[in-house]
Design a protein around this motif. Structure first.
Motif, short mmCIF file in Angstrom:
data_model
loop_
_atom_site.label_atom_id
_atom_site.label_comp_id
_atom_site.label_asym_id
_atom_site.label_seq_id
_atom_site.Cartn_x
_atom_site.Cartn_y
_atom_site.Cartn_z
N GLU A 49 1.84 -6.91 12.06
CA GLU A 49 0.32 -6.58 11.44
C GLU A 49 0.16 -5.00 11.80
OE1 GLU A 49 -1.57 -10.89 12.33
OE2 GLU A 49 -1.86 -9.41 13.79
N GLU A 88 1.63 -2.97 8.89
CA GLU A 88 0.98 -3.29 7.44
C GLU A 88 -0.43 -2.56 7.58
OE1 GLU A 88 -0.54 -7.06 4.82
OE2 GLU A 88 0.58 -7.37 6.56
N GLY A 89 -1.22 -2.70 8.77
CA GLY A 89 -2.10 -2.05 8.84
C GLY A 89 -2.28 -0.59 8.50
N VAL A 90 -1.28 0.07 9.48
CA VAL A 90 -1.31 1.71 9.51
C VAL A 90 -0.37 1.92 8.43
CG1 VAL A 90 -0.08 3.53 10.81
CG2 VAL A 90 -1.52 1.61 11.87
N ALA A 91 0.62 1.57 8.06
CA ALA A 91 1.77 2.07 6.99
C ALA A 91 1.40 1.48 5.51
CB ALA A 91 3.04 1.89 7.38
N GLU A 92 0.73 0.33 5.37
CA GLU A 92 0.33 -0.32 4.22
C GLU A 92 1.88 -0.99 3.72
OE1 GLU A 92 -1.53 2.64 1.83
OE2 GLU A 92 -3.54 2.08 2.64
N VAL A 93 2.56 -1.47 4.47
CA VAL A 93 3.78 -2.35 3.95
C VAL A 93 3.65 -3.67 4.68
CG1 VAL A 93 5.34 -0.26 4.05
CG2 VAL A 93 5.09 -1.33 6.16
N ARG A 94 4.59 -4.43 4.05
CA ARG A 94 4.56 -5.96 4.78
C ARG A 94 5.83 -6.42 5.01
NH1 ARG A 94 1.03 -10.18 5.03
NH2 ARG A 94 2.06 -12.49 5.13
N ARG A 125 7.89 4.29 2.43
CA ARG A 125 6.78 4.84 1.83
C ARG A 125 6.84 6.01 0.91
NH1 ARG A 125 2.87 6.59 5.05
NH2 ARG A 125 1.13 5.43 4.06
N VAL A 163 4.40 8.71 8.89
CA VAL A 163 3.26 7.75 9.59
C VAL A 163 3.08 8.32 11.04
CG1 VAL A 163 2.93 5.51 10.48
CG2 VAL A 163 4.32 5.66 8.25
#
Length: 325
Positions: free
Chosen positions: A162, A165-171, A234, A238
């Motif tokens: 989580e 996903e929130g910081v690096a915009e990956v899932r 990315r 980050v």
């Protein structure tokens, strides 16, 4: 460090300049002491402007992974108690184990900028170069039986997914029991070690390693085919501190949920990110080999595998391989 951190927090919270008189009154120390801590912050790499009749203004922070920066940003009202920062250690898990055996409380953090003997599950080496990744461990003292320790590994992997996903915009997907994957390649891992009596956990050490800004040429050749980093996925770096703080916030949330007895919510969210459910897998533990299709988790976090003979096997530990990869 404690007073210097309070000065740093006050400078951060101020909009523009804050007077030495205000800082002195708010913190209950002399203006001379305020000046001493301002000098210390400057030595740590903080850019602080000083003007007569105006006071002090924070203009910039250190570029490195500063312990002062981490302590000042630790979330309040959470389980996190304190921090031990090292430029270079053998293993953060080893340091945390020593602290726990010495009576350190739940929520103590050990963070390093580099590890020389970082390790993962099954005694594997965790490559830990300086200045690019996250390596940290923490102490938990949950009032739980030893059979519930695997759920802490699941919680940590869920919280880390989580946060990423929130910081690096990956899932990221999660490969049971402790690996986080991006595009099928390992980007992070969790190592959980426990000290327990027959029916009660004394303490748990959770170690976390994340490949954050590591470039491909920094990876050992044997890891490049199945490892990755957030930078590689990315195309841009980050902020490690931002990612760390996001994890601490998310783990605190899930840990409290779990201690309230709501394990089903933890398991449900973990299953949503499972990289193995419905896949053909092979699990090796000691001299036993189990092959079949992963069905999901049971209430204790064990992996359920249906073999080719139709038997449902419950797997609590082992080295898992997904056969299609």
């Amino acid at each position: 460090m404690k007073v210097a951190v309070e000065v740093l927090k006050a400078l951060r919270e101020a909009e523009g300049f804050v007077s030495g008189e205000h800082l002195s009154s708010a913190l209950g120390i002399s203006r001379a002491a305020i000046w001493k801590h301002i000098r210390r912050l400057r030595q740590e790499g903080y850019e602080i402007e000083a003007q007569r009749a105006k006071g002090y203004r924070l203009k910039g922070s250190p570029k490195g992974f500063s312990p002062m920066e981490i302590v000042a940003a630790l979330p309040e009202g959470t389980i996190w108690k304190g921090i031990h920062f090292f430029e270079r250690v053998g293993s953060t898990n080893d340091i945390a184990l020593q602290l726990a055996r010495g009576g350190a409380p739940e929520g103590e953090l050990v963070i390093a900028d580099e590890q020389t003997k970082g390790r993962g599950r099954m005694g594997r080496r965790w490559h830990s170069p300086k200045g690019v990744n996250l390596y940290f461990s923490f102490i938990l003292r949950p009032p739980l039986p030893p059979s519930h320790v695997p759920l802490i590994t699941l919680m940590a992997s869920l919280a880390l997914a989580e946060a990423m996903e929130g910081v690096a915009e990956v899932r990221p997907q999660i490969k049971w029991p402790n690996d986080l994957l991006l595009g099928g390649k390992k980007v992070a891992g969790i190592l959980t070690e426990a000290d327990a009596q027959m029916d009660l956990v004394k303490f748990v050490i959770v170690g976390v390693g994340v490949n954050v800004n590591m470039r491909r040429e920094e990876m050992p050749g044997e890891l490049r085919s199945f490892s990755t980093s957030l930078l590689l996925e990315r195309g841009e770096e980050v902020n490690r501190l931002t990612l760390l703080l996001a994890f601490l916030k998310d783990f605190d949330k899930w840990y409290r949920t779990f201690l309230r007895g709501e394990r089903e919510e933890v398991l449900r969210k973990w299953e949503e990110r499972s990289a193995v459910r419905g896949r053909r897998v092979e699990v090796v533990f000691l001299d036993e080999e189990i092959r079949g299709v992963a069905q999901g988790l049971d209430r204790d976090g064990a992996l359920l595998v249906r073999t080719g003979e139709g038997e449902m096997r419950r797997v609590v530990a082992g080295d898992l391989k997904v056969k299609e990869w």
